[in-house]
Design a protein around this motif. Structure first.
Motif, PDB file in Angstrom:
ATOM      1  N   HIS A 405       0.829  -1.207   0.000  1.00 23.45           N
ATOM      2  CA  HIS A 405       0.000   0.000   0.000  1.00 23.45           C
ATOM      3  C   HIS A 405       0.858   1.250   0.000  1.00 23.45           C
ATOM      4  CE1 HIS A 405      -3.031  -2.941   1.305  1.00 23.45           C
ATOM      5  NE2 HIS A 405      -3.914  -2.085   0.825  1.00 23.45           N
ATOM      6  N   GLN A 406       0.547   2.123  -0.941  1.00 23.14           N
ATOM      7  CA  GLN A 406       1.240   3.399  -1.063  1.00 23.14           C
ATOM      8  C   GLN A 406       0.238   4.481  -1.465  1.00 23.14           C
ATOM      9  OE1 GLN A 406       4.364   3.015  -3.938  1.00 23.14           O
ATOM     10  NE2 GLN A 406       5.445   1.394  -2.810  1.00 23.14           N
ATOM     11  N   PRO A 407       0.553   5.740  -1.165  1.00 21.25           N
ATOM     12  CA  PRO A 407      -0.322   6.829  -1.639  1.00 21.25           C
ATOM     13  C   PRO A 407      -0.288   6.895  -3.168  1.00 21.25           C
ATOM     14  CG  PRO A 407       1.110   7.578   0.127  1.00 21.25           C
ATOM     15  CD  PRO A 407       1.619   6.231  -0.278  1.00 21.25           C
ATOM     16  N   ILE A 408      -1.463   7.038  -3.770  1.00 23.63           N
ATOM     17  CA  ILE A 408      -1.556   7.068  -5.229  1.00 23.63           C
ATOM     18  C   ILE A 408      -2.419   8.264  -5.643  1.00 23.63           C
ATOM     19  CG2 ILE A 408      -2.339   5.852  -7.297  1.00 23.63           C
ATOM     20  CD1 ILE A 408      -2.033   3.242  -5.764  1.00 23.63           C
ATOM     21  N   HIS A 409      -1.910   9.065  -6.575  1.00 23.24           N
ATOM     22  CA  HIS A 409      -2.718  10.116  -7.184  1.00 23.24           C
ATOM     23  C   HIS A 409      -3.462   9.470  -8.355  1.00 23.24           C
ATOM     24  CE1 HIS A 409      -1.158  13.576  -4.963  1.00 23.24           C
ATOM     25  NE2 HIS A 409       0.002  12.932  -4.970  1.00 23.24           N
ATOM     26  N   MET A 410      -4.702   9.165  -8.141  1.00 22.49           N
ATOM     27  CA  MET A 410      -5.477   8.427  -9.146  1.00 22.49           C
ATOM     28  C   MET A 410      -5.512   9.155 -10.482  1.00 22.49           C
ATOM     29  SD  MET A 410      -6.643   5.426  -8.490  1.00 22.49           S
ATOM     30  CE  MET A 410      -8.115   5.223  -9.484  1.00 22.49           C
ATOM     31  N   GLU A 411      -5.598  10.447 -10.438  1.00 26.49           N
ATOM     32  CA  GLU A 411      -5.690  11.205 -11.680  1.00 26.49           C
ATOM     33  C   GLU A 411      -4.423  11.011 -12.522  1.00 26.49           C
ATOM     34  OE1 GLU A 411      -6.761  15.778 -12.973  1.00 26.49           O
ATOM     35  OE2 GLU A 411      -7.370  14.984 -11.024  1.00 26.49           O
ATOM     36  N   ASN A 412      -3.260  11.019 -11.871  1.00 24.26           N
ATOM     37  CA  ASN A 412      -2.003  10.805 -12.589  1.00 24.26           C
ATOM     38  C   ASN A 412      -1.918   9.392 -13.163  1.00 24.26           C
ATOM     39  OD1 ASN A 412      -1.340  13.376 -11.840  1.00 24.26           O
ATOM     40  ND2 ASN A 412       0.002  12.763 -10.146  1.00 24.26           N
ATOM     41  N   LEU A 413      -2.348   8.404 -12.352  1.00 20.09           N
ATOM     42  CA  LEU A 413      -2.282   7.013 -12.806  1.00 20.09           C
ATOM     43  C   LEU A 413      -3.196   6.795 -14.008  1.00 20.09           C
ATOM     44  CD1 LEU A 413      -1.137   4.209 -12.309  1.00 20.09           C
ATOM     45  CD2 LEU A 413      -3.017   3.787 -10.709  1.00 20.09           C
ATOM     46  N   VAL A 414      -4.394   7.382 -13.980  1.00 19.72           N
ATOM     47  CA  VAL A 414      -5.328   7.250 -15.109  1.00 19.72           C
ATOM     48  C   VAL A 414      -4.721   7.869 -16.370  1.00 19.72           C
ATOM     49  CG1 VAL A 414      -7.548   8.053 -16.010  1.00 19.72           C
ATOM     50  CG2 VAL A 414      -7.421   7.085 -13.703  1.00 19.72           C
ATOM     51  N   GLN A 415      -4.099   9.034 -16.219  1.00 19.55           N
ATOM     52  CA  GLN A 415      -3.500   9.696 -17.380  1.00 19.55           C
ATOM     53  C   GLN A 415      -2.380   8.842 -17.996  1.00 19.55           C
ATOM     54  OE1 GLN A 415      -4.749  12.137 -18.783  1.00 19.55           O
ATOM     55  NE2 GLN A 415      -5.888  13.355 -17.266  1.00 19.55           N
ATOM     56  N   GLU A 416      -1.586   8.188 -17.141  1.00 20.43           N
ATOM     57  CA  GLU A 416      -0.511   7.328 -17.652  1.00 20.43           C
ATOM     58  C   GLU A 416      -1.076   6.168 -18.464  1.00 20.43           C
ATOM     59  OE1 GLU A 416       1.776   6.040 -14.355  1.00 20.43           O
ATOM     60  OE2 GLU A 416       2.416   8.065 -13.775  1.00 20.43           O
ATOM     61  N   VAL A 417      -2.142   5.530 -17.967  1.00 23.60           N
ATOM     62  CA  VAL A 417      -2.747   4.397 -18.684  1.00 23.60           C
ATOM     63  C   VAL A 417      -3.356   4.876 -19.999  1.00 23.60           C
ATOM     64  CG1 VAL A 417      -4.511   2.596 -18.585  1.00 23.60           C
ATOM     65  CG2 VAL A 417      -3.148   3.126 -16.549  1.00 23.60           C
ATOM     66  N   ILE A 418      -4.004   6.035 -19.990  1.00 24.27           N
ATOM     67  CA  ILE A 418      -4.601   6.569 -21.223  1.00 24.27           C
ATOM     68  C   ILE A 418      -3.521   6.810 -22.277  1.00 24.27           C
ATOM     69  CG2 ILE A 418      -5.724   8.618 -22.204  1.00 24.27           C
ATOM     70  CD1 ILE A 418      -7.392   8.810 -19.660  1.00 24.27           C
ATOM     71  N   GLN A 419      -2.373   7.361 -21.865  1.00 19.76           N
ATOM     72  CA  GLN A 419      -1.298   7.618 -22.823  1.00 19.76           C
ATOM     73  C   GLN A 419      -0.783   6.329 -23.465  1.00 19.76           C
ATOM     74  OE1 GLN A 419       1.680   9.889 -20.737  1.00 19.76           O
ATOM     75  NE2 GLN A 419       0.278  11.645 -20.400  1.00 19.76           N
ATOM     76  N   GLU A 420      -0.764   5.240 -22.714  1.00 19.08           N
ATOM     77  CA  GLU A 420      -0.341   3.958 -23.280  1.00 19.08           C
ATOM     78  C   GLU A 420      -1.283   3.516 -24.392  1.00 19.08           C
ATOM     79  OE1 GLU A 420       0.053   1.064 -20.244  1.00 19.08           O
ATOM     80  OE2 GLU A 420       1.647   2.141 -19.161  1.00 19.08           O
ATOM     81  N   PHE A 421      -2.589   3.694 -24.167  1.00 24.03           N
ATOM     82  CA  PHE A 421      -3.551   3.314 -25.221  1.00 24.03           C
ATOM     83  C   PHE A 421      -3.425   4.229 -26.436  1.00 24.03           C
ATOM     84  CE2 PHE A 421      -5.810   1.258 -21.613  1.00 24.03           C
ATOM     85  CZ  PHE A 421      -5.974   0.010 -22.169  1.00 24.03           C
ATOM     86  N   GLU A 422      -3.164   5.501 -26.225  1.00 23.27           N
ATOM     87  CA  GLU A 422      -3.064   6.440 -27.350  1.00 23.27           C
ATOM     88  C   GLU A 422      -1.821   6.187 -28.204  1.00 23.27           C
ATOM     89  OE1 GLU A 422      -3.336  10.246 -25.416  1.00 23.27           O
ATOM     90  OE2 GLU A 422      -5.476  10.405 -25.888  1.00 23.27           O
ATOM     91  N   ARG A 423      -0.784   5.570 -27.619  1.00 27.40           N
ATOM     92  CA  ARG A 423       0.430   5.296 -28.383  1.00 27.40           C
ATOM     93  C   ARG A 423       0.295   4.083 -29.313  1.00 27.40           C
ATOM     94  NH1 ARG A 423       3.276   7.076 -23.572  1.00 27.40           N
ATOM     95  NH2 ARG A 423       3.262   4.960 -22.753  1.00 27.40           N
ATOM     96  N   GLU A 424      -0.749   3.278 -29.090  1.00 25.58           N
ATOM     97  CA  GLU A 424      -0.944   2.111 -29.947  1.00 25.58           C
ATOM     98  C   GLU A 424      -1.349   2.546 -31.353  1.00 25.58           C
ATOM     99  OE1 GLU A 424      -3.661  -0.588 -28.222  1.00 25.58           O
ATOM    100  OE2 GLU A 424      -2.516  -0.864 -26.357  1.00 25.58           O
ATOM    101  N   GLU A 425      -0.712   1.919 -32.364  1.00 26.88           N
ATOM    102  CA  GLU A 425      -0.996   2.263 -33.756  1.00 26.88           C
ATOM    103  C   GLU A 425      -2.357   1.717 -34.181  1.00 26.88           C
ATOM    104  OE1 GLU A 425       2.098   0.933 -36.265  1.00 26.88           O
ATOM    105  OE2 GLU A 425       3.671   2.113 -35.282  1.00 26.88           O
ATOM    106  N   GLY A 426      -2.999   2.435 -35.079  1.00 23.30           N
ATOM    107  CA  GLY A 426      -4.293   1.998 -35.585  1.00 23.30           C
ATOM    108  C   GLY A 426      -5.436   2.214 -34.617  1.00 23.30           C
ATOM    109  N   GLN A 427      -5.180   2.907 -33.529  1.00 21.22           N
ATOM    110  CA  GLN A 427      -6.229   3.139 -32.522  1.00 21.22           C
ATOM    111  C   GLN A 427      -7.131   4.284 -32.979  1.00 21.22           C
ATOM    112  OE1 GLN A 427      -8.348   2.080 -29.970  1.00 21.22           O
ATOM    113  NE2 GLN A 427      -6.399   1.429 -29.063  1.00 21.22           N
TER     114      GLN A 427
END
Length: 570
Positions: A405-427
């Protein structure tokens, strides 16, 4: 008033007699004779006596008028000749109406005959006065007919003309009310003491019981008489006696006002009874200890329940330890089995994939299109089988991995996951809407996997939408938890099959519609449950879906700087 009505004539002694006669004046040449020196002295002495008497009467009248007690004088016919201001107030009757009236007017009718006889008898006793309270409590009668209790003293004096009786009266209504209130209070206290649901007692400084109630007798098995012959030491279990004696000593030394402890009594039949004792020291106004007031509660049932709980807890701990050992062994065996199965399954798959490649190479020119298609199907099946094996191993490891368990800024974590999906080709382009999200405490890597699965699901099921919209937000319905959601406008699902969404290999769409293994949501559910949260979904066919998951928050607090702010991406 009587003292104003008594006349005092000026008289002179008559020589050779025992009586008096008025002073007579002799005539002179002008019709009067000058008094002799002796006569002049006598007249002056009488005048001085008269002045002294008048002053004494004035002082007495002032005392009577200002007295706080009612003062009434009556003559031998028991008619009122003196009625002071306090009597007017007490009987609510003005002096003018009371004077010359029979005293019986202010006595209740049922006592009048006895009162008349009592006054006559007192006159014959020769006693000059009878002190206040000798008559006991008697009744008076106000002018309005109201009876009230009074206390009286009576005196008598006899003059040459008559006999007079004087009574001093005191209204004791308030005192009687106070006495009655005290009596009722004592009766209530006695009833409360005797009927209390707990044992009550007064204990002398030396330990002897001074007073015990019925409930204490029931607790100990002794009668009241038997307990009053004993001390608390006599029936206290020896191992519990020292602690109480120490508390009593501290109380007697002024270090404690009261004390409480649990101890055991030895009942009359020899059995033990657990009690909770609360004792308070009562002292005199000067601070000298008088006795202890004790409250005794039978707690035998509670003690028996505590003993049973301890026994059950010990038994439960033993079972848990045994079960933990068994589960540890089973998990180790499952882990070994998973790796063994993984190795054993991967080898045939590698063989299939390898021989398909060799067959293509050796017979490339002679293979018909149909055979080529068969080989493609075989290779794709082997690839999917490898993927399923990897997912199963991941699912297996998810239940054994330790949470960090660690402190997590949910907004930052969501943004990181979204960027991974946006980098996929053909998306295809997606309109991302991310609300302001709070800071929470959880395992970062596992929570990231939850978001990857949920956002990946939303991306997959909106892939056929011309304008795909995915929203990530949160809400707090109750203290102690925060709820996150992922909402999309994709294919949706039929709510009657919602319970199958989070099962292993459970799918609501065909593989040719939307690819997948059916493991991702099962993994998300396991992770959320291990964090102490819950996960569920709502949807409608061809109208999108919303996936929710909750996470506990310490003390129900949610940290968010801009709860209502919304960010748009894409």
């Amino acid at each position: 008033m009587i003292f104003d009505q008594i006349e005092t004539p000026v008289e002179t002694p008559v020589a050779g007699t025992s009586g008096y006669r008025p002073i007579c004046a002799r005539s002179d040449s002008h019709g009067s004779t000058p008094p002799t020196a002796h006569q002049q002295q006598t007249v002056e002495a009488l005048r001085a006596s008269e002045i002294a008497l008048q002053e004494s009467q004035a002082r007495l009248s002032g005392l009577i008028a200002s007295a706080m007690d009612a003062i009434i004088s009556i003559d031998c016919q028991q008619r009122i000749v003196l009625f002071n201001a306090a009597a007017e107030k007490m009987f609510q009757c003005p002096q003018e109406e009371a004077l010359r009236q029979p005293i019986e007017r202010f006595i209740p009718e049922r006592f009048r005959a006895a009162h008349r006889l009592h006054v006559e008898a007192f006159g014959k006793t020769g006693v000059t006065a009878r002190a206040m309270g000798k008559l006991g409590a008697i009744s008076g009668l106000r002018a309005n007919g109201q009876e009230f209790p009074i206390e009286a003293s009576i005196s008598q004096v006899e003059t040459a003309q008559s006999r007079f009786y004087t009574v001093i009266l005191r209204d004791i209504t308030e005192r009687e009310q106070a006495v009655q209130a005290l009596k009722e209070s004592q009766e209530r206290l006695h009833a409360t003491f005797e009927q209390a649901a707990v044992g009550l007692s007064r204990v002398a400084i030396d330990g002897h019981w001074l007073q015990v109630n019925q409930r204490l007798c029931e607790i100990t098995g002794y009668t009241q008489e038997e307990l009053l012959e004993r001390t608390f030491r006599d029936i206290t279990y020896p191992l519990d006696l020292e602690a109480e004696l120490d508390y009593r000593q501290q109380a007697l030394a002024g270090e404690l006002e009261s004390y409480a402890l649990e101890k055991r009594y030895i009942r009359k039949d020899g059995s033990l009874v657990w009690i909770n004792l609360t004792a308070s020291l009562v002292c005199t106004p000067s601070g000298e200890p008088k006795y202890f007031i004790s409250v005794i509660e039978d707690i035998s049932q509670r003690k028996a329940a505590e003993l049973e709980i301890r026994r059950l807890n010990a038994e439960l701990e033993q079972r848990v330890a045994e079960r933990t050992t068994e589960l540890t062994t089973v998990n180790q065996e499952l882990e070994a089995f998973a790796y063994s199965v993984s190795h054993d399954l991967r080898a045939p798959l590698r063989h299939i994939d390898g021989f398909v490649a060799l067959l293509r190479k050796k017979a490339e020119t002679s293979l018909t299109p149909l055979v080529q298609r068969y080989l493609d199907i075989i290779a794709e099946a082997a690839r999917k089988m490898g993927t399923l094996i990897d997912e199963l191993l991941s699912f297996s490891r998810m239940g054994r991995a330790e949470l960090v368990h660690q402190p997590i800024h949910m907004e930052n974590l969501v943004q990181e996951v979204i960027q991974e999906f946006e980098r996929e080709e053909g998306q295809p382009p997606i309109a991302w809407q991310v609300d302001a999200l709070p800071k929470i405490t959880a395992d970062p890597s596992m929570l990231r996997l939850v978001l990857v699965n949920l956002l990946g699901n939303a991306v997959k099921f909106t892939s056929r939408r011309e304008h795909a919209v995915i929203e990530i937000g949160c809400r707090s319905d109750q203290p102690g938890e925060v709820i996150f959601f992922v909402r999309d406008n994709g294919a949706g699902f039929d709510m009657q099959y919602a319970d199958k969404l989070f099962g292993v290999f459970q799918r609501l769409h065909r593989v040719d519609e939307f690819e997948g293994t059916g493991i991702g949501l099962a993994n998300a559910k396991r992770i959320i449950h291990r964090h102490g949260g819950r996960i569920w979904a709502e949807g409608e066919v061809d109208a999108g879906a919303t996936f929710y998951f909750s996470l506990p928050t310490p003390h129900g607090e949610i940290e968010a700087d801009e709860r209502n702010q919304t960010h748009s991406i894409g």
